[in-house]
Enzyme design. Structure first.
Site, mmCIF file in Angstrom:
data_model
loop_
_atom_site.group_PDB
_atom_site.id
_atom_site.type_symbol
_atom_site.label_atom_id
_atom_site.label_comp_id
_atom_site.label_asym_id
_atom_site.label_seq_id
_atom_site.Cartn_x
_atom_site.Cartn_y
_atom_site.Cartn_z
ATOM 1 N N ASP A 84 -12.600 39.804 -8.234
ATOM 2 C CA ASP A 84 -11.321 39.197 -7.450
ATOM 3 C C ASP A 84 -12.195 38.770 -6.095
ATOM 4 O OD1 ASP A 84 -10.212 39.786 -9.862
ATOM 5 O OD2 ASP A 84 -8.710 41.298 -8.653
ATOM 6 N N LYS A 101 -7.158 37.593 -15.002
ATOM 7 C CA LYS A 101 -6.139 38.637 -15.661
ATOM 8 C C LYS A 101 -5.025 38.567 -14.712
ATOM 9 C CE LYS A 101 -8.404 41.352 -12.320
ATOM 10 N NZ LYS A 101 -7.270 41.527 -11.378
ATOM 11 N N CYS A 152 -8.595 46.992 -7.949
ATOM 12 C CA CYS A 152 -9.236 46.280 -9.296
ATOM 13 C C CYS A 152 -10.460 46.943 -9.227
ATOM 14 C CB CYS A 152 -9.201 44.754 -8.940
ATOM 15 S SG CYS A 152 -7.186 44.210 -8.926
HETATM 16 C C1 VGL Z 1 -5.509 43.463 -6.324
HETATM 17 C C2 VGL Z 1 -3.250 44.190 -5.713
HETATM 18 C C3 VGL Z 1 -2.680 43.331 -6.419
HETATM 19 C C4 VGL Z 1 -6.755 43.590 -6.297
HETATM 20 C C5 VGL Z 1 -4.830 42.717 -7.203
HETATM 21 O O1 VGL Z 1 -7.661 42.594 -6.655
HETATM 22 O O2 VGL Z 1 -7.534 44.702 -6.096
HETATM 23 N N1 VGL Z 1 -4.662 44.338 -5.633
HETATM 24 N N2 VGL Z 1 -3.578 42.480 -7.100
#
Ligand code: VGL
Ligand code: ZN
Length: 199
Positions: free
Chosen positions: A14, A107, A152
């Site tokens: 991410d 995702k 994540c």
């Molecule tokens: C994430 C919160 C919501 C992350 C993704 O990538 O850690 N955190 N969505």
């Protein structure tokens, strides 16, 4: 680092604009993971080893957004709108080198389920397909970095261990949200206990 490239993969979690400074769910110094990940990704690419990048990829109005106006379930956290499909916030950081990336795993695209881990969504049952993909490549060892340490990255590392992979957490290439208080420290402790090694 002595990496067995024939059986290893790099996973970049991410590294998206919304998790970097200026983004809607900015992680402090989130952009500082880009350079170390790029360097490692190029090393993997030269060795012919797979590099996986994940992307949080929510439809507009996703159930994990505070703006959806829903009461959170027990233990669930709702977030500001972030990483909406096709928006600039969902794009990878502009400096992330995606040339070495061999597959992108998206995702969180199911409207009703949030997804932190690169392997399973938050219902803990819906698979992303990443584990069998990696096994198909004869990979048994994962190097994991990215954002965010306490969400994540944490869930991805824990699932990777449960799936039987050896996991090395890239400590210079992760940054965390830090909410609730001590969540980063708690995540690092839990990963260590689970058998995640740090490099
Ligand atoms: C994430 C919160 C919501 C992350 C993704 O990538 O850690 N955190 N969505
Ligand atoms: Zn998300």
């Amino acid at each position: 680092m002595n990496i067995a490239f024939a059986t290893s993969a790099l996973i970049e979690i991410d590294v998206q604009n919304d998790f970097c400074p200026g983004g809607s769910l900015a992680v402090m110094d989130g952009d500082t993971v880009v350079e170390p990940l790029n360097e490692l990704a190029r090393t993997f690419a030269v060795a012919g080893a797979p590099v996986i990048a994940t992307q949080d990829w929510h439809p507009a109005g996703h159930s994990s957004f505070l703006s959806a106006g829903r009461k959170p379930r027990e233990g669930e956290i709702l977030w500001p709108d972030h990483c909406v499909q096709g928006t600039a916030g969902a794009d990878f950081h502009p400096k992330l080198d995606i040339k070495p990336v061999t597959i992108i795993v998206r995702k969180g695209f199911r409207p009703g389920i949030d997804s932190y881990s690169a392997f399973f969504e938050n219902d803990r049952k819906t698979a992303t397909g990443l584990a069998p993909y990696l096994r198909g490549l004869n990979v048994d060892t994962l190097y994991i970095g990215g954002l965010a340490t306490d969400y994540c990255v944490y869930y991805s590392c824990m699932d990777a261990i449960l799936q039987g992979f050896a996991v090395y957490l890239l400590v210079d290439a992760i940054r965390g949200v830090g909410y609730p208080e001590n969540s980063i420290e708690a995540a690092l402790d839990a990963m260590k206990i689970a058998g995640v090694k740090t490099v």
